[in-house]
Design a protein around this motif. Structure first.
Motif, PDB file in Angstrom:
ATOM      1  N   ARG A  22       0.835  -1.201   0.000  1.00 36.48           N
ATOM      2  CA  ARG A  22       0.000   0.000   0.000  1.00 36.48           C
ATOM      3  C   ARG A  22       0.868   1.248   0.000  1.00 36.48           C
ATOM      4  O   ARG A  22       2.015   1.231   0.382  1.00 36.48           O
ATOM      5  CB  ARG A  22      -0.900  -0.007   1.223  1.00 36.48           C
ATOM      6  N   LEU A  23       0.247   2.343  -0.392  1.00 38.50           N
ATOM      7  CA  LEU A  23       0.936   3.623  -0.465  1.00 38.50           C
ATOM      8  C   LEU A  23       0.464   4.560   0.636  1.00 38.50           C
ATOM      9  O   LEU A  23      -0.671   4.482   1.080  1.00 38.50           O
ATOM     10  CB  LEU A  23       0.656   4.287  -1.819  1.00 38.50           C
ATOM     11  N   THR A  24       1.326   5.453   1.063  1.00 37.91           N
ATOM     12  CA  THR A  24       0.905   6.549   1.927  1.00 37.91           C
ATOM     13  C   THR A  24       0.387   7.661   1.015  1.00 37.91           C
ATOM     14  O   THR A  24       0.596   7.618  -0.194  1.00 37.91           O
ATOM     15  CB  THR A  24       2.071   7.070   2.786  1.00 37.91           C
ATOM     16  N   GLY A  25      -0.281   8.633   1.596  1.00 37.47           N
ATOM     17  CA  GLY A  25      -0.809   9.681   0.741  1.00 37.47           C
ATOM     18  C   GLY A  25      -1.009  10.992   1.452  1.00 37.47           C
ATOM     19  O   GLY A  25      -0.982  11.061   2.685  1.00 37.47           O
ATOM     20  N   THR A  26      -1.201  12.030   0.678  1.00 40.81           N
ATOM     21  CA  THR A  26      -1.514  13.368   1.184  1.00 40.81           C
ATOM     22  C   THR A  26      -2.715  13.889   0.405  1.00 40.81           C
ATOM     23  O   THR A  26      -2.735  13.827  -0.823  1.00 40.81           O
ATOM     24  CB  THR A  26      -0.321  14.315   1.009  1.00 40.81           C
ATOM     25  N   ILE A  27      -3.699  14.382   1.129  1.00 41.21           N
ATOM     26  CA  ILE A  27      -4.896  14.963   0.523  1.00 41.21           C
ATOM     27  C   ILE A  27      -4.989  16.405   0.985  1.00 41.21           C
ATOM     28  O   ILE A  27      -4.961  16.687   2.184  1.00 41.21           O
ATOM     29  CB  ILE A  27      -6.158  14.187   0.942  1.00 41.21           C
ATOM     30  N   GLU A  28      -5.092  17.323   0.042  1.00 38.37           N
ATOM     31  CA  GLU A  28      -5.202  18.742   0.367  1.00 38.37           C
ATOM     32  C   GLU A  28      -6.558  19.257  -0.087  1.00 38.37           C
ATOM     33  O   GLU A  28      -6.992  18.985  -1.206  1.00 38.37           O
ATOM     34  CB  GLU A  28      -4.083  19.526  -0.326  1.00 38.37           C
ATOM     35  N   THR A  29      -7.261  19.974   0.799  1.00 37.31           N
ATOM     36  CA  THR A  29      -8.568  20.519   0.461  1.00 37.31           C
ATOM     37  C   THR A  29      -8.409  21.841  -0.283  1.00 37.31           C
ATOM     38  O   THR A  29      -7.359  22.470  -0.236  1.00 37.31           O
ATOM     39  CB  THR A  29      -9.428  20.758   1.709  1.00 37.31           C
ATOM     40  N   ARG A  30      -9.468  22.248  -0.907  1.00 39.58           N
ATOM     41  CA  ARG A  30      -9.499  23.607  -1.438  1.00 39.58           C
ATOM     42  C   ARG A  30      -9.942  24.527  -0.307  1.00 39.58           C
ATOM     43  O   ARG A  30     -10.285  24.080   0.781  1.00 39.58           O
ATOM     44  CB  ARG A  30     -10.430  23.699  -2.633  1.00 39.58           C
ATOM     45  N   ASP A  31      -9.977  25.825  -0.544  1.00 34.91           N
ATOM     46  CA  ASP A  31     -10.413  26.771   0.478  1.00 34.91           C
ATOM     47  C   ASP A  31     -11.881  26.559   0.828  1.00 34.91           C
ATOM     48  O   ASP A  31     -12.689  26.258  -0.037  1.00 34.91           O
ATOM     49  CB  ASP A  31     -10.234  28.208  -0.003  1.00 34.91           C
ATOM     50  N   PHE A  32     -12.203  26.731   2.102  1.00 34.07           N
ATOM     51  CA  PHE A  32     -13.590  26.785   2.533  1.00 34.07           C
ATOM     52  C   PHE A  32     -13.732  27.972   3.459  1.00 34.07           C
ATOM     53  O   PHE A  32     -12.756  28.443   4.034  1.00 34.07           O
ATOM     54  CB  PHE A  32     -14.045  25.465   3.189  1.00 34.07           C
ATOM     55  N   GLU A  33     -14.956  28.496   3.579  1.00 35.77           N
ATOM     56  CA  GLU A  33     -15.145  29.733   4.340  1.00 35.77           C
ATOM     57  C   GLU A  33     -16.516  29.772   4.989  1.00 35.77           C
ATOM     58  O   GLU A  33     -17.407  28.988   4.670  1.00 35.77           O
ATOM     59  CB  GLU A  33     -14.957  30.938   3.419  1.00 35.77           C
TER      60      GLU A  33
END
Length: 129
Positions: A31-42
């Motif tokens: 399996r792989l590790t991962g990074t998830i980045e969100t877009r801006d929320f307000e």
């Protein structure tokens, strides 16, 4: 799509195109590790807010760390919190305190996280008590 399952015969492979138009394939074992980045929320009406807690919603027995950023202007610099202080606590929350009009998150997943479905955030209007 689950990148950890078999996708067919040995003649098939999963591939993606990168930003520079080059083709890359997923190879290797495990399996792989991962990074998830969100877009801006307000907040509604673009009010200043403070992000207090984040509860990641995921499947598996893995760990998730979160880093969060807030800024006042859309073109402002994005500076994330330190990852060493943003682990999930005993009640499933990542405590944080980040303020701004535009908020975002970055989640780092280890190889035991099977699915990441999203997050629930505690956000309050900044200045209101």
């Amino acid at each position: 799509t689950d990148l950890d399952t078999d996708i067919g015969t040995s003649d098939e492979s999963l591939a993606i195109f990168l930003g520079d138009q080059s083709l890359s394939t997923f190879t290797g074992e495990g399996r792989l590790t991962g990074t998830i980045e969100t877009r801006d929320f307000e907040m509604p009406n673009q009010k200043r807010a403070v992000l207090r807690n984040v509860r990641p919603i995921f499947g598996g027995s893995g760990t998730i760390n979160g880093m969060f950023a807030g800024r006042l202007l859309p073109n402002g610099e994005v500076v994330y919190t330190m990852p060493s202080s943003t682990s999930i606590n005993s009640i499933g929350l990542i405590p944080t305190r980040v303020g701004g009009r535009y908020l975002r998150g970055k989640f780092t997943l280890n190889d035991e996280v099977l699915q990441f479905q999203g997050f629930d955030a505690t956000i309050a209007e900044q200045g209101a008590r």
